[in-house]
Design a protein around this motif. Structure first.
Motif, PDB file in Angstrom:
ATOM      1  N   VAL A 138       0.833  -1.202   0.000  1.00 65.57           N
ATOM      2  CA  VAL A 138       0.000   0.000   0.000  1.00 65.57           C
ATOM      3  C   VAL A 138       0.868   1.253   0.000  1.00 65.57           C
ATOM      4  CG1 VAL A 138      -1.748   1.310   1.289  1.00 65.57           C
ATOM      5  CG2 VAL A 138      -1.847  -1.198   1.241  1.00 65.57           C
ATOM      6  N   ALA A 139       0.542   2.203  -0.883  1.00 65.01           N
ATOM      7  CA  ALA A 139       1.098   3.558  -0.809  1.00 65.01           C
ATOM      8  C   ALA A 139       0.009   4.451  -0.223  1.00 65.01           C
ATOM      9  CB  ALA A 139       1.520   4.043  -2.189  1.00 65.01           C
ATOM     10  N   SER A 140       0.186   4.904   1.007  1.00 64.72           N
ATOM     11  CA  SER A 140      -0.899   5.508   1.775  1.00 64.72           C
ATOM     12  C   SER A 140      -1.404   6.825   1.203  1.00 64.72           C
ATOM     13  CB  SER A 140      -0.447   5.728   3.220  1.00 64.72           C
ATOM     14  OG  SER A 140      -0.178   4.504   3.844  1.00 64.72           O
ATOM     15  N   GLY A 141      -0.516   7.654   0.664  1.00 60.95           N
ATOM     16  CA  GLY A 141      -0.954   8.925   0.108  1.00 60.95           C
ATOM     17  C   GLY A 141      -1.724   9.751   1.124  1.00 60.95           C
ATOM     18  N   ALA A 142      -2.886  10.247   0.709  1.00 59.08           N
ATOM     19  CA  ALA A 142      -3.692  11.142   1.555  1.00 59.08           C
ATOM     20  C   ALA A 142      -4.162  10.477   2.844  1.00 59.08           C
ATOM     21  CB  ALA A 142      -4.894  11.657   0.761  1.00 59.08           C
ATOM     22  N   ASN A 143      -4.241   9.147   2.866  1.00 62.05           N
ATOM     23  CA  ASN A 143      -4.651   8.463   4.099  1.00 62.05           C
ATOM     24  C   ASN A 143      -3.736   8.830   5.266  1.00 62.05           C
ATOM     25  OD1 ASN A 143      -6.827   6.744   3.042  1.00 62.05           O
ATOM     26  ND2 ASN A 143      -5.205   5.759   1.879  1.00 62.05           N
TER      27      ASN A 143
END
Length: 303
Positions: A111-116
């Motif tokens: 997973v690439a979390s980004g905005a999370n």
């Protein structure tokens, strides 16, 4: 719709999935089969599962100002989820997950979390009315731990039912555990939290005692094709899984948790709620995808 309001606080991702004969080893390149993109993220999966099963669901999450975020919001609205808590972050991309699913239905996920990863305590403070207005709050661990801990603390202080799905597996503070009403680890997560390798029901019982001693009143350890072990009111109940042929286990735990809170919101006792959740998860593993695999209420009732 259930009479009690459910709040899910968590992640939203776009899943990019490749089916292959086996999950590649480090350094190995293989030719896979089907590729598809699907809406995912543990929080979003749980919100969609709960909504499809008749739950009255609010969702707090953060997406990027990009095509993935816009598609996710449209999908949430189409599922009947209340989306005033879904925030857009111009500084970060939407979360993505790269998933390989093998012929046995097992998966490997990055997973690439980004905005999370940018869903902050301040964001929750700005929407605190959604927390205090809910009857039950469902959390996972694909958003910052400080945010999870803050939501659990204010929900617990307001006497809400707080359900934590401790996934992905990571250590948890005793303070967080003391603010949790129900915890729902799988065998791997239970082992990380307790130091007990969970292979058998007896192992799961030992792990549940440890979690209970840390302050969690109700423990549900999900054990895949075996079923689920419930510890409540000082007693153990084991709910057998429903035999199915698994195609993709990607969101089985998320569907389980979404179904659990819906059943509780509808007035089921916790044992009946676990039975309902086991049925919902059994249907989910027979389908490809994350949110796409979540069943509707009539499907679970007819199983």
């Amino acid at each position: 719709m259930s009479s009690k309001k459910i709040l899910v606080v968590g992640s939203s991702n776009t899943d990019m999935v490749i089916k292959s004969a086996h999950i590649p080893k480090p350094g190995e390149t293989i030719i896979g089969g089907t590729f598809f993109m699907n809406a995912g993220g543990k929080g979003a999966n749980q919100a969609v599962a709960a909504a499809r099963l008749g739950g009255d669901v609010d969702f707090i999450a953060k997406t990027g100002n990009d095509i993935f975020g816009k598609q996710a919001l449209a999908l949430f609205n189409a599922e009947g989820i209340h989306t005033q808590g879904v925030l857009t972050d111009a500084a970060h991309p939407s979360g993505v997950a790269m998933i390989t699913v093998d012929d046995k239905g097992e998966n490997s996920i990055v997973v690439a979390s980004g905005a999370n990863a940018a869903l902050t305590v301040d964001d929750i403070k700005a929407q605190q009315a959604l927390v205090t207005g809910a009857n039950m709050v469902l959390l996972q661990l694909e958003i910052p731990m400080a945010t999870v801990e803050y939501v659990a603390a204010i929900a617990s202080a307001a006497n809400k039912i707080v359900v934590l799905n401790p996934a992905p597996a990571m250590p948890l503070s005793d303070v967080l555990l003391q603010n949790i009403s129900i915890i729902t680890p799988n065998e791997h997560e239970a082992a990380l939290l307790t130091g007990i390798l969970v292979n058998t029901v007896a192992d799961a019982e030992t792990a549940a005692h440890i979690l209970h001693a840390k302050g969690v009143a109700n423990i549900i350890i999900t054990m895949g094709a075996k079923g689920a072990l419930l510890f409540t009111n000082g007693q153990f109940v084991f709910i057998d899984a429903i035999p199915v042929t698994a195609i993709d286990t990607t969101a089985a735990g998320d569907v389980f948790n979404g179904a659990l809170v819906v059943a509780l919101a509808n007035g089921s006792d916790i044992t009946a709620a676990v039975r309902f959740a086991v049925k919902a998860a059994a249907i989910a593993v027979t389908r490809l995808g994350a949110q796409a695999s979540a069943p509707y209420l009539n499907e679970v009732e007819n199983l």
